[in-house]
Design a protein around this motif. Structure first.
Motif, PDB file in Angstrom:
ATOM      1  N   TYR A 275       0.800  -1.225   0.000  1.00  0.00           N
ATOM      2  CA  TYR A 275       0.000   0.000   0.000  1.00  0.00           C
ATOM      3  C   TYR A 275       0.842   1.289   0.000  1.00  0.00           C
ATOM      4  O   TYR A 275       0.588   2.191  -0.812  1.00  0.00           O
ATOM      5  N   PRO A 276       1.859   1.415   0.872  1.00  0.00           N
ATOM      6  CA  PRO A 276       2.658   2.658   0.810  1.00  0.00           C
ATOM      7  C   PRO A 276       3.348   2.847  -0.540  1.00  0.00           C
ATOM      8  O   PRO A 276       3.407   3.967  -1.071  1.00  0.00           O
ATOM      9  N   THR A 277       3.858   1.741  -1.113  1.00  0.00           N
ATOM     10  CA  THR A 277       4.500   1.831  -2.425  1.00  0.00           C
ATOM     11  C   THR A 277       3.491   2.205  -3.500  1.00  0.00           C
ATOM     12  O   THR A 277       3.774   3.024  -4.398  1.00  0.00           O
ATOM     13  N   TYR A 278       2.295   1.620  -3.424  1.00  0.00           N
ATOM     14  CA  TYR A 278       1.215   1.929  -4.375  1.00  0.00           C
ATOM     15  C   TYR A 278       0.878   3.420  -4.364  1.00  0.00           C
ATOM     16  O   TYR A 278       0.724   4.054  -5.421  1.00  0.00           O
ATOM     17  N   LEU A 279       0.787   4.010  -3.173  1.00  0.00           N
ATOM     18  CA  LEU A 279       0.454   5.434  -3.080  1.00  0.00           C
ATOM     19  C   LEU A 279       1.560   6.309  -3.659  1.00  0.00           C
ATOM     20  O   LEU A 279       1.286   7.318  -4.318  1.00  0.00           O
ATOM     21  N   GLN A 280       2.801   5.924  -3.408  1.00  0.00           N
ATOM     22  CA  GLN A 280       3.913   6.737  -3.903  1.00  0.00           C
ATOM     23  C   GLN A 280       4.113   6.606  -5.411  1.00  0.00           C
ATOM     24  O   GLN A 280       4.403   7.587  -6.092  1.00  0.00           O
ATOM     25  N   VAL A 281       3.942   5.386  -5.936  1.00  0.00           N
ATOM     26  CA  VAL A 281       4.200   5.155  -7.360  1.00  0.00           C
ATOM     27  C   VAL A 281       2.975   5.475  -8.217  1.00  0.00           C
ATOM     28  O   VAL A 281       3.063   6.211  -9.203  1.00  0.00           O
ATOM     29  N   LYS A 283      -0.050   6.893  -7.236  1.00  0.00           N
ATOM     30  CA  LYS A 283      -0.818   8.102  -6.911  1.00  0.00           C
ATOM     31  C   LYS A 283       0.071   9.326  -6.712  1.00  0.00           C
ATOM     32  O   LYS A 283      -0.431  10.396  -6.368  1.00  0.00           O
ATOM     33  N   ASN A 284       1.386   9.147  -6.886  1.00  0.00           N
ATOM     34  CA  ASN A 284       2.342  10.263  -6.817  1.00  0.00           C
ATOM     35  C   ASN A 284       2.336  10.948  -5.452  1.00  0.00           C
ATOM     36  O   ASN A 284       2.515  12.159  -5.345  1.00  0.00           O
ATOM     37  N   PHE A 285       2.134  10.160  -4.376  1.00  0.00           N
ATOM     38  CA  PHE A 285       2.175  10.706  -3.023  1.00  0.00           C
ATOM     39  C   PHE A 285       3.625  10.826  -2.571  1.00  0.00           C
ATOM     40  O   PHE A 285       4.493  10.057  -2.979  1.00  0.00           O
ATOM     41  N   ILE A 337      -9.677   4.227  -7.103  1.00  0.00           N
ATOM     42  CA  ILE A 337      -9.910   5.116  -8.245  1.00  0.00           C
ATOM     43  C   ILE A 337      -9.461   6.560  -8.034  1.00  0.00           C
ATOM     44  O   ILE A 337      -8.824   7.142  -8.914  1.00  0.00           O
ATOM     45  N   PRO A 338      -9.750   7.218  -6.882  1.00  0.00           N
ATOM     46  CA  PRO A 338      -9.408   8.642  -6.737  1.00  0.00           C
ATOM     47  C   PRO A 338      -7.901   8.899  -6.836  1.00  0.00           C
ATOM     48  O   PRO A 338      -7.079   7.982  -6.732  1.00  0.00           O
ATOM     49  N   MET A 339      -7.549  10.158  -7.005  1.00  0.00           N
ATOM     50  CA  MET A 339      -6.142  10.572  -7.037  1.00  0.00           C
ATOM     51  C   MET A 339      -5.803  11.512  -5.875  1.00  0.00           C
ATOM     52  O   MET A 339      -4.627  11.740  -5.591  1.00  0.00           O
ATOM     53  N   SER A 340      -6.814  12.050  -5.200  1.00  0.00           N
ATOM     54  CA  SER A 340      -6.564  13.019  -4.132  1.00  0.00           C
ATOM     55  C   SER A 340      -6.260  12.316  -2.803  1.00  0.00           C
ATOM     56  O   SER A 340      -6.717  11.202  -2.542  1.00  0.00           O
ATOM     57  N   THR A 406      -0.154   1.961 -16.463  1.00  0.00           N
ATOM     58  CA  THR A 406      -1.026   3.076 -16.779  1.00  0.00           C
ATOM     59  C   THR A 406      -0.178   4.346 -16.829  1.00  0.00           C
ATOM     60  O   THR A 406       1.037   4.299 -16.628  1.00  0.00           O
ATOM     61  N   THR A 407      -0.805   5.464 -17.112  1.00  0.00           N
ATOM     62  CA  THR A 407      -0.077   6.738 -17.158  1.00  0.00           C
ATOM     63  C   THR A 407      -0.690   7.744 -16.200  1.00  0.00           C
ATOM     64  O   THR A 407      -1.911   7.769 -16.011  1.00  0.00           O
ATOM     65  N   ILE A 408       0.157   8.545 -15.559  1.00  0.00           N
ATOM     66  CA  ILE A 408      -0.302   9.645 -14.714  1.00  0.00           C
ATOM     67  C   ILE A 408       0.518  10.888 -15.057  1.00  0.00           C
ATOM     68  O   ILE A 408       1.582  10.791 -15.671  1.00  0.00           O
ATOM     69  N   VAL A 409       0.015  12.040 -14.645  1.00  0.00           N
ATOM     70  CA  VAL A 409       0.750  13.285 -14.840  1.00  0.00           C
ATOM     71  C   VAL A 409       1.689  13.465 -13.657  1.00  0.00           C
ATOM     72  O   VAL A 409       1.266  13.555 -12.509  1.00  0.00           O
ATOM     73  N   LYS A 410       2.986  13.478 -13.946  1.00  0.00           N
ATOM     74  CA  LYS A 410       3.993  13.627 -12.901  1.00  0.00           C
ATOM     75  C   LYS A 410       4.982  14.698 -13.329  1.00  0.00           C
ATOM     76  O   LYS A 410       5.589  14.599 -14.389  1.00  0.00           O
TER      77      LYS A 410
END
Length: 493
Positions: A275-281, A283-285, A337-340, A406-410
């Motif tokens: 979970y912590p890795t998932y949020l950082q990678v 969700k860009n946390f 699903i969310p990004m916030s 997938t792709t995210i804006v980073k």
């Protein structure tokens, strides 16, 4: 004899829910020894999980330290979970044969030593070896901790106590998160300080248990055997014989319990380990926000464990487990699903409310359906065999994320990343479906008074079967007779 029982008693019968005192009155009547035994059982399981979650919280730091990929670092989590079954067998047998106290003390001391050693690792091979050995010791804790906490408590509070004890899992993860958030950034040693702090807390738990007497239930059983003239060697011979009889008689129940444990462990590790890795990678946390979100999720786990434990005392263990599994399924979208930060943190709270609420019922459920004399070995071993079956969860998710991207804006640019969100949603959804199916075809022995039955070193203990009982008060129909009283009286079980 067992199979027909699987398809009845979805809700506890009326006689199983009557004759119990009000919860507050029972809590007020507990002695300080009962409270202390409960606390040390909870503390042991909490320490176990501070030490375990030191790795998931340090994945990124360990990657830098040892120059390894996420998948390679999560191998240490897999090894830890694989070897837990070995420890459950060793320490479960020692506990059912020699008592709850010293096997747990020794287990905690050795756990502390290995956690300390892991913090001094200089190579990845050293770290890997120490975490594998750590898994053996970690595997011994759960069965001994739950037996220590629950077996001396009145039946009326065991549902609540089970929920609180199991949330040592969440408290351990929460404390590890707090240490990682506050201490680790301010020390030169970084991730190593998290391991060393966990080691010290485990040693403190060992001292706490050493200061308390042996379990009263176990002492009465041992005194009864001495009164019959059975020496230590004789008790060991009886224990081995009754263990073989238990396995022969209850092999189907063992398979069921392992399948059930596999399901909820897939769910638990599927929502926690990566979970912590998932949020950082994905969700860009930042590391800070990922840790805070993890802590929020563990707060949901604490609430869920208490609520589920109390609920199970009223509507039964199986129905509560199925209900909380459905809660998990309902909140998977909000969790992935969310990004916030705010939305994902709410999702983490709700998911862990359901997951750890469900698992909060597990200690008392497995203890109640266990062959009564094997309350440390049977729940501990089946729980850890389930952990073994689910040991590759974090690696499955890590590998799945690498292949499903997938792709995210980073930093203002589109970046291709592993889609850990989708992979975790699939894993957890499948685990939820499996748990609901397996629990609804399983046995229910709500509020069984297992303390009235024989210890594992008494003649006939391996033949005792909770499914033969007509009610939950330790009484059986007149067609069968077995010595039951822990004081050595003869009578009908």
């Amino acid at each position: 004899m067992i199979i027909p029982y699987f398809f009845r008693n979805i809700v506890p019968r009326k006689e199983q829910r009557t004759g119990q005192k009000p919860l507050l009155a029972v809590l007020a009547g507990l002695t300080w020894i009962q409270w202390a035994h409960f606390f040390t059982g909870w503390l042991a399981w909490t320490c176990d999980n501070i030490d375990f979650y030191s790795v998931p919280l340090s994945v990124n730091a360990l990657q830098v330290e040892f120059n390894k990929s996420t998948t390679e670092i999560t191998t240490t989590i897999t090894l830890t979970l694989l070897f837990r079954a070995v420890g459950a067998v060793i320490f479960g047998i020692l506990s059912d044969r020699f008592g709850r106290k010293w096997p747990l003390v020794i287990n905690l001391v050795l756990l502390s030593v290995l956690q300390l050693g892991a913090g001094f690792s200089q190579t990845f091979k050293q770290f890997l070896a120490l975490r594998a050995l750590f898994g053996v010791l970690m595997g011994g804790i759960w069965g001994l901790a739950s037996a220590t906490a629950l077996e001396n408590l009145p039946v009326e509070v065991r549902g609540l106590a089970s929920g609180v004890v199991q949330q040592g899992y969440a408290v351990g993860a929460l404390l590890a998160g707090c240490i990682n958030l506050t201490l680790v950034p301010d020390t030169k040693t970084g991730w190593r300080s998290l391991f060393w702090t966990g080691s010290g807390i485990s040693l403190f738990a060992a001292f706490c248990r050493a200061a308390l007497p042996e379990s009263e239930v176990f002492l009465r059983a041992r005194a009864a055997e001495k009164a019959r003239g059975t020496d230590s060697a004789g008790r060991t011979r009886v224990f081995l014989k009754e263990t073989k009889m238990m396995l022969k008689r209850h092999w189907l129940l063992c398979i069921y319990a392992v399948l059930f444990a596999s399901g909820f462990n897939f769910m638990s590790h599927g929502t926690h380990d990566l979970y912590p890795t998932y949020l950082q990678v994905s969700k860009n946390f930042s590391t800070h926000n990922a840790t805070v979100s993890t802590i929020i999720g563990n707060c949901g786990a604490l609430v869920g464990g208490v609520v589920a434990g109390m609920t199970s005392q009223r509507i039964g263990r199986r129905l509560t487990i199925a209900l909380f599994a459905c809660i998990v399924a309902a909140f998977i979208p909000l969790w992935t699903i969310p990004m916030s930060f705010s939305a994902l943190s709410v999702g983490a709270f709700c998911i862990q409310f359901g997951v750890q609420g469900l698992i909060g019922v597990v200690p008392v459920y497995l203890t109640e359906i266990s062959p009564p004399g094997f309350r440390a070995t049977f729940p501990g071993v089946t729980y850890q065999l389930g952990n073994m079956a689910s040991s590759a969860t974090s690696q499955i998710e890590a590998t799945g994320g690498e292949n499903l991207r997938t792709t995210i804006v980073k930093n203002g640019e589109l970046t291709n990343i592993p889609d850990y969100a989708k992979v975790q949603g699939i894993v957890v959804g499948a685990a939820v479906a499996f748990v609901v199916i397996i629990i609804m075809i399983g046995p229910e022995k709500h509020a069984l008074r297992f303390e009235k039955h024989k210890a594992a070193f008494e003649e006939g203990a391996g033949q005792e079967d909770v499914f033969d009982l007509e009610d939950n008060h330790g009484e059986k129909d007149s067609s069968s007779s077995r010595p039951v009283s822990l004081e050595g009286e003869k009578g009908k079980v």
